[in-house]
Design an enzyme around this catalytic site. Structure first.
Site, short mmCIF file in Angstrom:
data_model
loop_
_atom_site.label_atom_id
_atom_site.label_comp_id
_atom_site.label_asym_id
_atom_site.label_seq_id
_atom_site.Cartn_x
_atom_site.Cartn_y
_atom_site.Cartn_z
N ASP A 10 0.87 -1.18 0.00
CA ASP A 10 0.00 0.00 0.00
C ASP A 10 0.91 1.23 0.00
OD1 ASP A 10 -2.21 1.58 -0.02
OD2 ASP A 10 -2.97 0.96 1.93
N SER A 11 0.33 2.37 -0.37
CA SER A 11 1.14 3.57 -0.57
C SER A 11 1.54 4.24 0.73
CB SER A 11 0.36 4.57 -1.41
OG SER A 11 -0.81 4.97 -0.71
N GLY A 12 0.89 3.89 1.83
CA GLY A 12 1.11 4.62 3.08
C GLY A 12 0.09 5.72 3.28
N GLY A 13 -0.68 6.03 2.25
CA GLY A 13 -1.70 7.07 2.36
C GLY A 13 -2.70 6.75 3.46
N PHE A 14 -3.27 5.57 3.40
CA PHE A 14 -4.25 5.16 4.42
C PHE A 14 -3.63 5.22 5.81
CE2 PHE A 14 -5.92 1.78 7.13
CZ PHE A 14 -7.24 2.14 7.21
N ASP A 84 -2.60 8.38 -1.93
CA ASP A 84 -3.91 9.04 -1.98
C ASP A 84 -4.27 9.56 -0.60
OD1 ASP A 84 -4.09 6.52 -0.80
OD2 ASP A 84 -6.20 6.29 -1.32
N GLY A 156 -10.87 4.59 0.56
CA GLY A 156 -11.58 5.63 1.28
C GLY A 156 -12.78 5.15 2.04
N ASP A 205 -7.83 -6.90 0.35
CA ASP A 205 -6.83 -7.07 1.40
C ASP A 205 -7.50 -6.66 2.70
OD1 ASP A 205 -5.66 -4.20 2.44
OD2 ASP A 205 -6.50 -4.11 0.41
N CYS A 247 -11.54 -28.89 8.64
CA CYS A 247 -10.68 -27.81 8.12
C CYS A 247 -9.26 -28.36 7.88
CB CYS A 247 -10.64 -26.65 9.10
SG CYS A 247 -9.49 -25.35 8.62
N CYS A 249 -6.50 -26.71 7.58
CA CYS A 249 -5.42 -25.80 7.96
C CYS A 249 -4.47 -26.48 8.95
CB CYS A 249 -5.99 -24.51 8.56
SG CYS A 249 -6.26 -24.60 10.33
N CYS A 252 -5.92 -27.01 12.57
CA CYS A 252 -6.96 -28.03 12.71
C CYS A 252 -6.39 -29.42 12.41
CB CYS A 252 -8.14 -27.72 11.79
SG CYS A 252 -9.05 -26.24 12.29
N HIS A 279 -5.38 -20.60 10.68
CA HIS A 279 -6.73 -21.11 10.42
C HIS A 279 -7.59 -20.04 9.72
CE1 HIS A 279 -10.72 -22.82 11.07
NE2 HIS A 279 -11.06 -21.61 11.48
ZN ZN Z 1 -8.53 -24.71 10.56
#
Ligand code: ZN
Length: 313
Positions: A10-14, A84, A156, A205, A247, A249, A252, A279
């Protein structure tokens, strides 16, 4: 990082503007700001860029379009975002308009810097602003699309509540060129992913899966409770229940119970944070993969309804 996969920066603006407005992140996530959060650290927002105080040591810093692009070039990201101003919800329409126009001028400066100094192969996305105002969003979408960046991000304030966010995203995607990827910045709740995909968003994101994971909250197929379960709850003290049945992951797959994860979370054991984070990321990845496959199969509406109804991804 020694990461050989694609990197997005990201640009750092946020990040800069969240310090100043204090409430941008909360507003975008739909939470009410507190008084202390309003205390800003922005010294000046000028045509050249933003002067602000470091949140770490209070020293004065400057960031403008060129600074941001240079940092992102040095990081060597594959996909960079333009600098921005991320306008919060509480500012006036007039402020949003002036800010959005300046963001478009910053976009040109970012692209000019990148054309001359950008690392080969690095792509740059323009960012649509315009707050919650339909005409400003449409104007901004057209202005950004006209610059021809390989992809377009939507940033924004998207409104106070989810219904408004979906409306704002809809206005924007309706006028964006269909052949270029659209990224929705900072959004990642499960129902928002489903709505975003339906509105034509390609990528997202969000810090939500990792932030929740650090606080002992796991994602589960439970729309009534916003797809989350708080593993610190006393009811899990002796629970033999798996975190999520089926799951795949790492957390799990190893067979850790909710009771054991609660124990580790209460003990502030970092392994718990890592396990729940893994997870949560795996959960979100499966949601998005299911939606992507449904688009290919022509079954997006059914798949969306199933996920919103609590189907396990
Ligand atoms: Zn999981």
């Amino acid at each position: 990082m020694a990461w050989d996969g694609p990197i997005v920066t990201d640009s750092g603006g946020f990040q800069v503007f969240s310090m100043g407005h204090g409430t941008v992140a909360d507003e975008i996530k739909g939470r009410a700001p507190s008084g202390s959060e309003r205390a800003g650290r922005i010294l000046a927002i000028e045509e050249q860029g933003v002067r602000y105080r470091s949140y770490r040591d209070g020293s004065e810093r400057f960031m403008g379009p060129e600074t941001s692009m240079e940092i992102q070039a040095n990081l060597g990201s594959d996909l960079a975002l333009v600098f921005d101003e991320c306008t919060p919800f509480h500012v006036s329409r007039e402020y949003t308009q002036r800010s959005t126009e300046r963001t478009h001028r910053w976009l040109d400066r970012c692209l000019a810097w990148h054309a001359e100094h950008g690392p080969p192969g690095q792509l740059v996305y323009g960012i649509v602003q315009g707050g919650v105002h339909e005409d400003l969003r449409i104007e901004s979408a057209q202005a950004v699309a006209a610059r021809g960046t390989p992809g377009i991000a939507i940033g924004g304030s998207l409104g106070e509540e989810k219904a408004q966010m979906h409306e704002v995203v809809g206005w924007t995607t309706a006028v964006l060129p269909p052949e270029r990827p659209r990224h929705l910045l900072g959004i990642g709740e499960i129902d928002d992913l489903v709505a975003g995909v339906a509105a034509g968003i390609d990528t997202f994101d969000c810090a939500m899966p990792t932030r929740l994971g650090r606080h002992g909250m796991a994602l589960v197929p439970d729309p009534e409770r916003r797809w989350r379960v708080d593993l610190t709850g006393a009811r899990f003290k002796d629970s033999d229940e798996p975190l999520m049945e089926g799951c795949p992951c790492p957390a799990c797959a190893v067979g850790w119970t909710r009771g054991y994860l609660r124990y580790m979370t209460k003990a502030r054991e970092l392994t718990a944070m890592r396990a729940i984070t893994l997870h949560n990321l795996a959960f979100v990845e499966r949601v998005v993969r299911r939606l992507r496959e449904a688009i290919g199969a022509g079954t997006l509406a059914q798949e969306s309804a199933a996920l919103l109804g609590g189907a396990a991804p």
